[in-house]
Design an enzyme around this catalytic site. Structure first.
Site, PDB file in Angstrom:
ATOM      1  CD  GLN A 190     109.194 120.772 -44.810  1.00  0.00           C
ATOM      2  OE1 GLN A 190     108.695 121.712 -45.401  1.00  0.00           O
ATOM      3  NE2 GLN A 190     109.361 119.601 -45.380  1.00  0.00           N
ATOM      4  CG  HIS A 192     113.274 125.302 -44.660  1.00  0.00           C
ATOM      5  ND1 HIS A 192     112.303 124.428 -44.210  1.00  0.00           N
ATOM      6  CD2 HIS A 192     113.389 125.089 -45.990  1.00  0.00           C
ATOM      7  CE1 HIS A 192     111.875 123.708 -45.233  1.00  0.00           C
ATOM      8  NE2 HIS A 192     112.500 124.092 -46.326  1.00  0.00           N
ATOM      9  CB  SER A 201     112.532 121.558 -48.538  1.00  0.00           C
ATOM     10  OG  SER A 201     111.720 122.702 -48.401  1.00  0.00           O
ATOM     11  CG  LEU A 202     108.493 120.477 -53.204  1.00  0.00           C
ATOM     12  CD1 LEU A 202     107.003 120.702 -53.062  1.00  0.00           C
ATOM     13  CD2 LEU A 202     109.028 121.052 -54.485  1.00  0.00           C
ATOM     14  CD  GLN A 222     111.030 126.588 -54.528  1.00  0.00           C
ATOM     15  OE1 GLN A 222     110.413 126.253 -53.546  1.00  0.00           O
ATOM     16  NE2 GLN A 222     110.927 127.799 -55.021  1.00  0.00           N
ATOM     17  NE  ARG A 258     106.327 123.227 -48.142  1.00  0.00           N
ATOM     18  CZ  ARG A 258     107.542 123.381 -48.646  1.00  0.00           C
ATOM     19  NH1 ARG A 258     107.685 123.628 -49.945  1.00  0.00           N
ATOM     20  NH2 ARG A 258     108.612 123.281 -47.878  1.00  0.00           N
TER      21      ARG A 258
END
Length: 291
Positions: free
Chosen positions: A244, A195, A88-89, A9, A113
């Site tokens: 995660q 996170h 991440s993503l 992101q 998500r």
């Protein structure tokens, strides 16, 4: 070994993916498939939407995933990954690229998500902040000393760490970090505390969706954010994907491990060049490319 990395992101920009759509019949077909899976024309927002529209989590995450995955697919025979990782993503993009997830399943999980994270953000005021110029251990110690929830969330490169948590705790931590000598401790324009423990409701919701999705044996290892190590067992991949959401992204450690395991170059696949910039700060010697 050629390593391919996929952004998360923040890499989005207006017009993203339009050149792919216009110039590749395969890309056009996949974008149209995505529109029907999502139930709205995400391509309209990607190609012509405002920065504000693109910033909505339910749009941002699928948009970056689509740009990354479709770009990888249009590379054809040239795309022969020997190791992959995503920030991440971006880990979901990496898992489609290495064959662990189908395009359709990957897009559905990313969409779920995004919506789960959006809901979690609305429960308690929360945010993230970038901290520059301090050792990781000092940042961790200061976060641990603050009342309320604030944790290290993204280990991006040496001297660049992102913290995440309740808005008031993050603000207090920023003051303490500046007092401890941070060059900058800057609140980021994000929707919530990704996170961090604040994402627990989203983690629970996403866990069910991930468990119900079929993951295949990948063609190469994925270096996952949670462990910063090579993983190829589908059950372990699932477990780490679930963790995660509430665990930190160990990007520095991931890149270092990939190099230790034989990565000879890094190619970023997706919008922007944020990750190859970080790789350059982690190791100045390694060649980097943008797909």
């Amino acid at each position: 070994m050629k390593a391919y990395i996929f952004p998360g992101q923040g890499a989005q920009f207006t017009g993203m993916g339009k050149d792919l759509y216009d110039n590749s019949p395969l890309a056009k077909e996949l974008f149209e498939q995505a529109n029907s899976i999502l139930g709205f024309r995400i391509t309209d927002i990607m190609f012509e939407g405002t920065a504000e529209q693109l910033k909505e989590t339910k749009v941002t995450q699928p948009a970056i995933f689509l740009h990354s995955v479709i770009l990888a697919k249009t590379l054809g025979e040239e795309f022969q990954p020997q190791m992959v990782a995503g920030h991440s993503l971006g880990e979901f993009s990496a898992l489609v690229a290495n064959g662990a997830l189908s395009f359709e399943d990957g897009l559905k999980l990313v969409s779920q998500r995004a919506l789960a994270m959006q809901k979690a953000c609305e429960i308690t005021p929360s945010t993230m902040a970038a901290v520059l110029g301090l050792e990781d251990t000092i940042v961790e110690e200061i976060c641990a000393s603050i009342d309320g929830v604030v944790v290290a969330a993204n280990y991006n490169c040496p001297g660049q760490l992102v913290i995440s948590g309740e808005t008031s705790a993050v603000e207090k931590a920023c003051e303490a970090l500046k007092a401890a000598g941070a060059k900058r401790a800057l609140i980021l324009p994000v929707g919530g505390a990704f996170h961090s423990p604040m994402m627990e409701p989203a983690r629970k919701e996403l866990a069910d969706a991930i468990e119900a999705t079929h993951f295949s044996e990948p063609i190469c290892s994925v270096y996952q954010n949670v462990t910063a190590t090579a993983v190829s067992d589908p059950n372990e991949i699932k477990k780490n994907l679930i963790i995660q959401l509430t665990a930190p992204v160990k990007w520095t450690q991931t890149v270092q491990q990939m190099i230790a395991d034989g990565a000879s170059s890094f190619t970023e696949v997706g919008p922007g060049k944020v990750l190859i910039g970080l790789v350059g700060k982690i190791n100045k010697e390694i060649p980097v490319f943008s797909a």
